[in-house]
Design an enzyme around this catalytic site. Structure first.
Site, PDB file in Angstrom:
ATOM      1  N   ASP A  55      42.607  34.057  31.525  1.00 42.58           N
ATOM      2  CA  ASP A  55      43.072  35.446  31.450  1.00 42.58           C
ATOM      3  C   ASP A  55      41.885  36.398  31.607  1.00 42.58           C
ATOM      4  OD1 ASP A  55      44.693  37.619  31.088  1.00 42.58           O
ATOM      5  OD2 ASP A  55      44.878  37.413  28.922  1.00 42.58           O
TER       6      ASP A  55
ATOM      7  N   ASP B  38      29.544  33.497  29.186  1.00 42.92           N
ATOM      8  CA  ASP B  38      30.177  33.645  30.487  1.00 42.92           C
ATOM      9  C   ASP B  38      30.967  32.356  30.769  1.00 42.92           C
ATOM     10  OD1 ASP B  38      30.741  33.757  33.248  1.00 42.92           O
ATOM     11  OD2 ASP B  38      29.031  35.085  33.554  1.00 42.92           O
TER      12      ASP B  38
ATOM     13  N   ASP C  50      34.952  34.001  25.581  1.00 43.70           N
ATOM     14  CA  ASP C  50      34.956  35.358  26.126  1.00 43.70           C
ATOM     15  C   ASP C  50      33.521  35.851  26.161  1.00 43.70           C
ATOM     16  OD1 ASP C  50      37.198  37.857  26.430  1.00 43.70           O
ATOM     17  OD2 ASP C  50      35.117  38.427  26.097  1.00 43.70           O
TER      18      ASP C  50
END
Lengths: 540, 557
Positions: A393, A370, A336
Site C-alpha cells: 500500500d 525503505d 514504512d
C-alpha cells in the site's frame, strides 16, 4: 477602606475632567473596545476548542469541555475583579496586554507543545483557564471605568449588548474568514495583535486615569508586544504551510516535514484527510471502503491459513485495523519508510482512534525502512518464503523514489518472500483515471511471475480505485468472504462495506477500464512514473 | 514516541513562524556542523611512493644489484594492478594455470588494487574514487560480455544478439540531471529556453551521429569499443579527425549552439579530462557514436553501475585472480629481458628488494610509469613517448548524513552543473535504491585547463578542494554544508591519458612489445581512458604471452 473611598472619589473627579476633555467621544470609543474585546475573547475560546478537537479528537467532548472551562474561568475573573480596588485603569490595560500575550501565542504554543511532547491537554486547559479568567476580569474593570460617565442601567444594557454583538461577529468571522484565510496560528497571532493595540489605545483613552510612569511602561510593553505579534502574523505568511493552506481546500490541523515527505492533515465535513507530499492518502469518512477492499478479498483468496502478514507502506495503520479483525493472525510486520508517519498514526488521536490503536497490538512489529531495501535485504538473506499475506500500500508512483516500488525487480524480490498459497495485494492507482498506469502495474506484477486478478472499487474521495490481487501459481478469484480455516471460513465482524457478493463484483472490470497492452515497468526505465505523470495531467 | 529532532524543528518552524525560531534550542537542529570544512583525509594516489622511488632509487637497477639479492621464480609477472593488469592476470589464470614454469604475480604499487577504478568504503556507503560505470557492451566486445556476464549483469539477449543489461545492474532511473537557471532538470542537455534554431541544431547533431554510427564496412565499424575493433570505413577519414580538435570539427560542421557546445565539452571533460578545444575530433566523436547502433534503434546503450563504481569490476577480477597472486605495496623499479628470460626488480612493502625471474612480463602501467620501469624505454626512449600526456583529476568524496534539499527533479545517479568546470557528482546509494538518509556523493573535477595544472592540483590542499566542491554544490543544494559529515579528497596527478590531436597515429607503435618477453597493456594505449580498453589490452597482452608459449589459444576478445 478609607483609601478606597478616596480613590473612588478621586476617580470620579478625574472622570469628570476626562469627560470634559474628551467630550462625548470617549464613551463610544470605549464601547468600541468592548466589541473588539468580545470578538477576541470568543475567538480564543473557539481556537482552543478547535485545536483541542483536532489534537485530542472527539470534537463534541472537547468543544463542550473547553466552553465549560472557559465560561467558569470568566466567572472566576469577574469574581477576582472585586479585589482590584486601586488603579482600575492600569489594571484594565495590564489585562489587555496579558490577554494579547497569552491569547496571541495560544495556538502556536499548543502546536509547539504537541510537536515537542505529543501531549497537549494540560497546557490547553491551563491556557483556557488563564485566558477565560483574564477576559472575565476585563469587562467588570471596563464597566467600572465607565460608571463615571453613565447611569448603571445604561451601562449594563449597553456593555452586555455590545458584548453579545461582538460574540456574534466572532462566531461568524472565525469559521468563515479567520480559519480559511489565516489558519489557526495566524488567527491567534492576529487576535493577540488586536488586543495589544486595544491596550495601547486604552492607555491613550484613559490617559488621565494613569500615572505618567505607568503609562510609559504600558506603552513600551504594548508597542513591543504589538510589533512582535504583527511580525508573527506577517512572517507566518512566508511559511510553506500558509501556501499549502491555499492549496488544500480545508483547514490544516497538522503539518510536519519529515526527512522523507511532507505530512499534512486537514479537517473538514466532520472528517479529516491525510496528505503525503500534497497527495490525498485517506479521508476518514470513506477510507473503510478502500481498506476493506484492500484486505478482505486478499484474505479470502488465501490458499493457506492466515498466520503471518506483511504490510509494506500503509503507515496510517488502517490496513492493520482490517488485518487484526482476524484472530488467527499471529504476527504482522509493517514496513514504512517514515517514522514520522507511523508515529503520527500511533499518537495523533483522531488517526489512532480510526485505526483502532492497531499500533498498540502486541502482534505488530514496525520497521521504519525503505521497503525496497528491506525486501532486497530479506531476499538476499535467503529468508524463507514465510508470509501468508502481503499488503502493498504505497502512495501513487509520482516520483522515481516511489516508482522503484512498482518495478519488476521489486516484485521479483517480493515473490521470493511469499509462502506457497500466499497472496499479495497491491494498491495500483485508478484503472479509470490513469488506465495505462494501472495496467502497467498489473503487467509488471505478471512479468515478475505472479498470477494477477485485477480489482476495482469505488471510494468517493478517490474515485474508482484499483488493486491487483496476486499469487504465485494459478488461483481463482475468491467467491466467499473470510479466512480459510479448518472446517470452513472465518468471517470478521463489523465490516461496513464488503460482503461476498460485493467482493465478487470487485473482480469485474467495466469496459472503460479494460486491459491495454503496456510495457513492463523496470528500475532502469521507470516508464510508470512518466506515464502516471502524463495521464494524471488531465485530472489536475 | 516523540518525533526526531528534525521534524520537531520543522514543526516549530511551521507552528511558530520565523520570529519565534530564536527560541528553539540549538539542540533541535537536525544536522551536523554547519561551518568550516568538515574533517577527512587527503589521498595522493601513488604519488608519494612513486615519486620517492624516482628520487631515492635512482640508479637502483637490475644491473647493479648485489649478487646475494633475494631471488624468486614466477611464470609471468604483471606490473600494475589496475583493470588492465588484473584483466591480464584473469586471462592467464583462466587458461588453467601456467604449468610447472610458475604462476602469475601481479605487483601493485599501492596498498589496494584498482588504479583509477578503485573504490572506498565507509560506514555509510561504498563509493568510487574514480571510474564509476561501464556501458553495456555490444555482442562483438566479447571480453566485456564475458566479464560482465560473470558478474551477473545481463538477462538474455536482444533480437540482434546483444546482451540486455539486467534490471538491477543497469543504472536506475533517473540516470542524469543537470542544474541550470536555479533548478534541476532531467538529462544532461540544458534544454530550458531552447530556441527553435538550437533545437534544429541539436536534432541535426543527432542525425549526424546516427549517420556516423551507421558507418560500417566489410571489416568493421568506424567507431566502436574496444577501439582495436575499429576498421577503416569509406567516408570517415580517421587520420584527419585525429589531427583536428573536436571544437574545430563542431565549428566546421556548423554547430554553433552554446547548449550543444556545452554538451560536447562536458562529454570530453567527463570521459577524457580535456576540453573539446584540446580533445581530438576522433575521440570526441567516439564518445557519442561508440554506444549507438542503428539496428538497436539508435538508443544509447544502458549504463551499468554499482555503488562503489568500477571498484566492483576490480573486486571481481581480483577474486578471480586470487589473493595469493596479487602483491600490493610492491614497487617495480626495473624490467629487463633477454632470450633466456625476463627479470623484474621489486621492492616490497617492507622495503626489501628482490629479483623475480620469469618467462614474460606484462607491463600494465601508463606510459609515464613504463618509461621509468622498462629498461629498453629508459635506455632509448621511443619517439612516441612524449606524445602521451595525462590530465590530473581531483575527486572529492562527500559523506552526507542526509540528502540536501533540491529544487526541481529529485534523485538522480549523476548530477552536473551547467557552466561548471567540474563534471558534477554521482550518488553512491542511488543504485542500491536508497533515496533517503546517508550516502556519499563523489564529485569530480578534471584539471583540463592549459598550463601547469598538475602543480595547481597539488598546491590546493584538501580544504581548498572541499571548499571548491561545496561552493559549487551549494548552488543547487543550499543546505549541503549542514549535511556533510566528512570530506575526503583524492588527487590523481596522472588521472587519465589525454586524447589530444595527433596521439592516435602513435598508438600502434606504442603497442609494440619492447621485447618479445615484455608485453605492454594499459588503457592509454587506446588513447582514451575507458574500462573496456583496459580490459581489451589486458587480454591482448595476456594472449600474446600465451601464444608465445605455443599451443592453441582461443581468444576471449
Amino acid at each position: 477602606m478609607g483609601d478606597v473611598a478616596r480613590d473612588a472619589e478621586g476617580g470620579r473627579e478625574v472622570g469628570r475632567e476626562v469627560a470634559a476633555a474628551y467630550g462625548p467621544r470617549r464613551v463610544p470609543l470605549l464601547f468600541l473596545n468592548v466589541v473588539i474585546i468580545a470578538v477576541c475573547g470568543l475567538v480564543y475560546e473557539l481556537l482552543a476548542a478547535t485545536v483541542s478537537s483536532y489534537l485530542l479528537g472527539d470534537s463534541v467532548t472537547q468543544f463542550s469541555l473547553v466552553i465549560g472551562v472557559y465560561l467558569t474561568s470568566m466567572g472566576l475573573g469577574a469574581w477576582i475583579s472585586r479585589y482590584i480596588n486601586m488603579r482600575v485603569a492600569r489594571g484594565f490595560c495590564e489585562v489587555q496586554l496579558l490577554i494579547a500575550l497569552i491569547g496571541g501565542t495560544s495556538a502556536p504554543v499548543l502546536f509547539f507543545v504537541f510537536g515537542l511532547t505529543g501531549k497537549v491537554a494540560v497546557v490547553l486547559y491551563l491556557e483556557v483557564t488563564v485566558i477565560g479568567a483574564l477576559v472575565g476580569l476585563e469587562l467588570p474593570l471596563l464597566m467600572r471605568l465607565l460608571e463615571k460617565d453613565l447611569q448603571f442601567k445604561d451601562l449594563i444594557s449597553r456593555v452586555l449588548a455590545l458584548d453579545y454583538v461582538g460574540a456574534l461577529f466572532a462566531s461568524l468571522l472565525f469559521p468563515l474568514v479567520f480559519v480559511p484565510m489565516l489558519g489557526l496560528v495566524r488567527t491567534a497571532l492576529l487576535m493577540g495583535f488586536v488586543n495589544a493595540v486595544v491596550g495601547l489605545w486604552a492607555t491613550s483613552l484613559l490617559r488621565f486615569e494613569l500615572r505618567p510612569s505607568a503609562r510609559a511602561s504600558l506603552r513600551v510593553r504594548g508597542v513591543i508586544l504589538a510589533v512582535a505579534l504583527a511580525v508573527g502574523v506577517i512572517k507566518a505568511e512566508a511559511l510553506t504551510e500558509m501556501a499549502e493552506e491555499r492549496v488544500f481546500r480545508d483547514p490544516i490541523v497538522y503539518a510536519e516535514s519529515t526527512p522523507y515527505q511532507r505530512i499534512v492533515v486537514t479537517s473538514a465535513h466532520e472528517s479529516f484527510q491525510v496528505y503525503l507530499n500534497g497527495q490525498l492518502q485517506l479521508d476518514a469518512s470513506d477510507e473503510y471502503r478502500y481498506h476493506e477492499a484492500l484486505v478482505h478479498p486478499a484474505v479470502a483468496a488465501l490458499g493457506r491459513p492466515l498466520r503471518r502478514a506483511l504490510v509494506l507502506g500503509g503507515g496510517d495503520g488502517l490496513a492493520l485495523r482490517e488485518l487484526f479483525r482476524y484472530p488467527q493472525v499471529e504476527a504482522v510486520t509493517l514496513v514504512d519508510l517514515d517514522p514520522g508517519m507511523t508515529s503520527l498514526s500511533r499518537r495523533f488521536e483522531p488517526l489512532a482512534a480510526l485505526n483502532r490503536r492497531s499500533y498498540e497490538d502486541r502482534r505488530l512489529t514496525v520497521v521504519n525502512e525503505d521497503a525496497f531495501l528491506w525486501v532486497d535485504g530479506e531476499a538476499k538473506d535467503g529468508r524463507e518464503a514465510a508470509w501468508d499475506l502481503v499488503v502493498v500500500d504505497f502512495p501513487d508512483p509520482n516520483n522515481y523514489g516511489l516508482g522503484k516500488l512498482y518495478t519488476r525487480h521489486f516484485y521479483q524480490r517480493l515473490r521470493a518472500l511469499v509462502a506457497p498459497g500466499g497472496r499479495v495485494v497491491v494498491q495500483s492507482t485508478s484503472p479509470l483515471a490513469v488506465n495505462r498506469s494501472y495496467w502497467t502495474i498489473i503487467a509488471t506484477l505478471e512479468a515478475a511471475g505472479f498470477v494477477v486478478h485485477p480489482m476495482q472499487v469505488t471510494v468517493p474521495s478517490f474515485g474508482v480505485w484499483g488493486f491487483g490481487l496476486a499469487g504465485v501459481g494459478d488461483f481463482a478469484a475468491p467467491r466467499e468472504l473470510g479466512a480459510p480455516e479448518a472446517g470452513g471460513r472465518f468471517v470478521p465482524e463489523g465490516l461496513r462495506f464488503v460482503d461476498s457478493e460485493v467482493m465478487r463484483g470487485m473482480f469485474v472490470l467495466p469496459r472503460d477500464m479494460a486491459r491495454v497492452e503496456v510495457e513492463v515497468n523496470r528500475l532502469d526505465n521507470q516508464i510508470l512514473v512518466r506515464r502516471y505523470e502524463a495521464e494524471g495531467e488531465r485530472w489536475r | 514516541m516523540a518525533l526526531d529532532g528534525l521534524s520537531r524543528r520543522d514543526l516549530l518552524r511551521i507552528a511558530l513562524g520565523a520570529p519565534f525560531m530564536g527560541l528553539a534550542p540549538r539542540l533541535l537542529s537536525g544536522c551536523g556542523p554547519g561551518r568550516g570544512v568538515p574533517e577527512g583525509e587527503l589521498l595522493d594516489f601513488g604519488r608519494a611512493r612513486a615519486h620517492a622511488a624516482l628520487r631515492d632509487s635512482r640508479g637502483m637497477t637490475l644491473a647493479n644489484m648485489p649478487a646475494d639479492i633475494a631471488r624468486e621464480r614466477r611464470g609471468v609477472v604483471v606490473v600494475g594492478g589496475g583493470v588492465a593488469g588484473l584483466a591480464a592476470a584473469w586471462r592467464l589464470v583462466g587458461e588453467g594455470g601456467l604449468g610447472e614454469r610458475g604462476d602469475v604475480l601481479v605487483c601493485e604499487l599501492e596498498d589496494v588494487v584498482g588504479g583509477t577504478a578503485r573504490a572506498g568504503r565507509s560506514e555509510l556507503s561504498a563509493f568510487p574514487w574514480g571510474a564509476h560505470y561501464v556501458v553495456a557492451p555490444f555482442s562483438e566486445d566479447r571480453a566485456m560480455v564475458r566479464l560482465l556476464g560473470e558478474m551477473g549483469c545481463f538477462e538474455g539477449v536482444d533480437r540482434h544478439g546483444h546482451p540486455n543489461a539486467a534490471e538491477g545492474a543497469a543504472v536506475r532511473e533517473l540516470e542524469e540531471r543537470h542544474f541550470f537557471e536555479g533548478r534541476f532538470s532531467a538529462g544532461l542537455y540544458p534544454g530550458d529556453g531552447e530556441t527553435a534554431e538550437e533545437k534544429a541544431e541539436r536534432e541535426r547533431f543527432g542525425r549526424r551521429m546516427d549517420a556516423l554510427a551507421g558507418a560500417v564496412s566489410a571489416r568493421g565499424r568506424a567507431f566502436t569499443l574496444p577501439v582495436s575493433q575499429v576498421a577503416e570505413v569509406d567516408g570517415v577519414d580517421a587520420a584527419a579527425l585525429d589531427r583536428m580538435t573536436f571544437a574545430a570539427w563542431l565549428e566546421a560542421e556548423g554547430f554553433r549552439s552554446w547548449r550543444l557546445e556545452w554538451l560536447c565539452d562536458y562529454a570530453c571533460r567527463d570521459d577524457y579530462g580535456t576540453s573539446a578545444a584540446a580533445c581530438s575530433a576522433w575521440a570526441g566523436l567516439l564518445y557519442f557514436i561508440a554506444r549507438r547502433r542503428p539496428e538497436v534503434g539508435l538508443e544509447d546503450r544502458a549504463v551499468i553501475t554499482w555503488p562503489e563504481g568500477n571498484g566492483r569490476v576490480v573486486e571481481h577480477l581480483a577474486r578471480q585472480v586470487g589473493a595469493t597472486r596479487i602483491e600490493t605495496g610492491a614497487m617495480v623499479l626495473d624490467v629487463e629481458a633477454d632470450d633466456a628470460g625476463a627479470r623484474v626488480l621489486v621492492v616490497d612493502r617492507a622495503g626489501r628488494a628482490r629479483v623475480i625471474a620469469c618467462d614474460s612480463v606484462i607491463v600494465a602501467t601508463p606510459r609515464h610509469v613504463a618509461r621509468h620501469v622498462v629498461r629498453a624505454y629508459r635506455e632509448a626512449p621511443p619517439a612516441w613517448m612524449d606524445a602521451f600526456t595525462t590530465a590530473p583529476w581531483v575527486v572529492v568524496n562527500l559523506h552526507l548524513s542526509r540528502r540536501p534539499e533540491t529544487v526541481g527533479v529529485a534523485q538522480a545517479w549523476d548530477t552536473v552543473f551547467i557552466g561548471s568546470a567540474s563534471v558534477g557528482y554521482v550518488d553512491a546509494q542511488h543504485q542500491r535504491g536508497r533515496d533517503h538518509g546517508p550516502t556519499v556523493w563523489t564529485w569530480y573535477r578534471p584539471l583540463f585547463e592549459a598550463g601547469e595544472v598538475r602543480k595547481q592540483c597539488e598546491a590546493v590542499g584538501r580544504e581548498g578542494w572541499v571548499e571548491a566542491a561545496l561552493s559549487e554544490l551549494e548552488l543547487g543544494h543550499p543546505d549541503i554544508r549542514r549535511c556533510v559529515v566528512r570530506a575526503d579528497v583524492g588527487r590523481l596527478g596522472h588521472g587519465m591519458v589525454r586524447p589530444v590531436p595527433g596521439l592516435r597515429r602513435h598508438l600502434e607503435s606504442a603497442r609494440v612489445a619492447p621485447h618479445p618477453r615484455v608485453r605492454v597493456a594499459h588503457t592509454d594505449l587506446s588513447g582514451v581512458a575507458l574500462c573496456e580498453e583496459a580490459v581489451d589490452h589486458g587480454l591482448r597482452a595476456a594472449e600474446e604471452v600465451l601464444a608465445a608459449r605455443g599451443g592453441d589459444v582461443r581468444s576471449w576478445r
